[in-house]
Write a protein that holds these residues in place. Structure first.
Motif, PDB file in Angstrom:
ATOM      1  N   SER A  11       0.854  -1.188   0.000  1.00 55.38           N
ATOM      2  CA  SER A  11       0.000   0.000   0.000  1.00 55.38           C
ATOM      3  C   SER A  11       0.892   1.241   0.000  1.00 55.38           C
ATOM      4  O   SER A  11       2.018   1.203   0.498  1.00 55.38           O
ATOM      5  N   HIS A  38      -0.886  -2.292  -4.236  1.00 57.27           N
ATOM      6  CA  HIS A  38      -2.145  -2.861  -3.757  1.00 57.27           C
ATOM      7  C   HIS A  38      -3.208  -1.775  -3.656  1.00 57.27           C
ATOM      8  O   HIS A  38      -4.384  -1.998  -3.973  1.00 57.27           O
ATOM      9  N   GLU A  39      -2.795  -0.594  -3.246  1.00 53.85           N
ATOM     10  CA  GLU A  39      -3.689   0.563  -3.136  1.00 53.85           C
ATOM     11  C   GLU A  39      -2.837   1.811  -2.945  1.00 53.85           C
ATOM     12  O   GLU A  39      -1.699   1.738  -2.476  1.00 53.85           O
ATOM     13  N   ASP A  87      -3.107   3.296   9.447  1.00 55.16           N
ATOM     14  CA  ASP A  87      -4.105   2.436  10.078  1.00 55.16           C
ATOM     15  C   ASP A  87      -5.104   1.878   9.065  1.00 55.16           C
ATOM     16  O   ASP A  87      -5.627   0.766   9.247  1.00 55.16           O
ATOM     17  N   SER A  88      -5.381   2.637   8.012  1.00 54.72           N
ATOM     18  CA  SER A  88      -6.395   2.244   7.030  1.00 54.72           C
ATOM     19  C   SER A  88      -5.851   1.335   5.935  1.00 54.72           C
ATOM     20  O   SER A  88      -6.626   0.692   5.223  1.00 54.72           O
ATOM     21  N   THR A  90      -4.347  -1.724   3.847  1.00 56.61           N
ATOM     22  CA  THR A  90      -4.618  -3.159   3.942  1.00 56.61           C
ATOM     23  C   THR A  90      -3.506  -4.009   3.331  1.00 56.61           C
ATOM     24  O   THR A  90      -3.608  -5.232   3.320  1.00 56.61           O
ATOM     25  N   GLU A  92       0.341  -5.714   3.022  1.00 62.12           N
ATOM     26  CA  GLU A  92       1.263  -6.323   3.986  1.00 62.12           C
ATOM     27  C   GLU A  92       2.421  -5.395   4.308  1.00 62.12           C
ATOM     28  O   GLU A  92       3.002  -5.466   5.392  1.00 62.12           O
ATOM     29  N   ALA A 168       3.362  -3.973   7.850  1.00 59.67           N
ATOM     30  CA  ALA A 168       2.148  -3.632   8.597  1.00 59.67           C
ATOM     31  C   ALA A 168       2.240  -4.098  10.044  1.00 59.67           C
ATOM     32  O   ALA A 168       1.786  -3.400  10.966  1.00 59.67           O
TER      33      ALA A 168
END
Length: 280
Positions: A11, A38-39, A87-88, A90, A92, A168
């Motif tokens: 992320s 991933h995002e 925190d948001s 997702t 790894e 993460a």
């Protein structure tokens, strides 16, 4: 035959406050990776300009892209905005960059390679100042400086806020320990580095994990720039870190300030003249 290692998902988190001048290039580079993230999460912190609107435009023009826009309007500040993004996320592994960072196309791929090693909790890399002359020379100089700092600091490794990634699980391990810094006195990336070290989590330097960033900091007044550099000492003093070698970057930043300011002014003047010539 040994199976290929599983590459972690990555992320990318971008805290942003009034960054309409840079956010488009930042997000476009994050989306244009040789290996897709991933995002990509942009966290808007009470922006009053077109920052959020530009991100929404990019969502519309890239409907299949994993681009998320979050709002952190509860309080002003980089730390709570960064925290919401981390925190948001997702993935790894969570990349954390600035809104003026422009990732090199292979950044995600290089981050994945670094985190194949399960002992790596965090990674950081060099930067290329894209709005300065002699950019590739500047990248080599930045890389050389960071390698020298690693040798001086020995087992202590710092991560750089404009170009860093955390596993993460490592973020969760230090999440409740990092300083809130309500008075905005510290370098938040140095604070993260200290807490990673105190938790026994391994941070590594990856020279191929390159991002571009703006040298706009040198446009500040000498007084503001000195205050910014003073964040190094304030952060280490707050944490009672006494390794004098870790304070070396502050002296380097102070030494290069007049040179960098002159180079940036010259670069901007040349760009303006070229623009005027093209318009004639």
């Amino acid at each position: 035959m040994t199976a290929a290692p599983t590459l972690p998902t990555v992320s990318i988190v971008v805290p942003a406050y009034n960054e309409e001048q840079t956010i488009r290039s930042c997000v476009e580079a994050a989306l244009a990776q040789t290996v897709a993230a991933h995002e990509v999460i942009v966290v808007d912190n009470r922006s009053t300009d077109r920052t959020a609107e530009i991100v929404r435009e990019l969502q519309t023009s890239n409907p299949d892209a994993p681009l998320r826009l979050l709002r952190q309007f509860d309080e002003q500040g980089l730390v709570p905005t960064r925290n919401l993004g981390l925190d948001s996320a997702t993935g790894e592994v969570i990349g954390r960059i600035d809104a003026d960072s422009v990732l090199e196309p292979t950044w995600v791929a290089e981050v994945q390679k670094a985190f194949v090693d399960p002992t790596v909790a965090a990674a950081t890399g060099p930067v290329l100042y894209y709005d300065m002359p002699l950019r590739r020379f500047g990248l080599r100089a930045d890389d050389t400086l960071r390698r020298a700092m690693l040798r001086l600091a020995r087992e202590y490794h710092f991560v750089f806020g404009s170009n860093m990634a955390l596993r993460a699980t490592a973020w969760q391990a230090i999440r409740d320990e990092v300083c809130r810094d309500e008075e905005d006195l510290f370098h938040e990336d140095i604070d993260i580095s200290v807490h990673l070290y105190d938790a026994g989590l391994k941070a590594v330097y990856v020279p191929t994990m390159v991002t571009g960033m703006s040298a706009r900091r040198v446009e500040e007044s000498p007084r503001d720039y000195v205050s910014y550099v003073g964040r190094f000492d304030r952060t280490y003093t707050h944490h009672d870190v006494r390794n004098r070698a870790l304070r070396a970057p502050a002296w380097v930043f102070l030494a290069v300030y007049p040179i960098a300011k002159g180079l940036r002014w010259g670069h901007q003047e040349l760009a303006a003249r070229r623009a005027d010539a093209a318009a004639d």
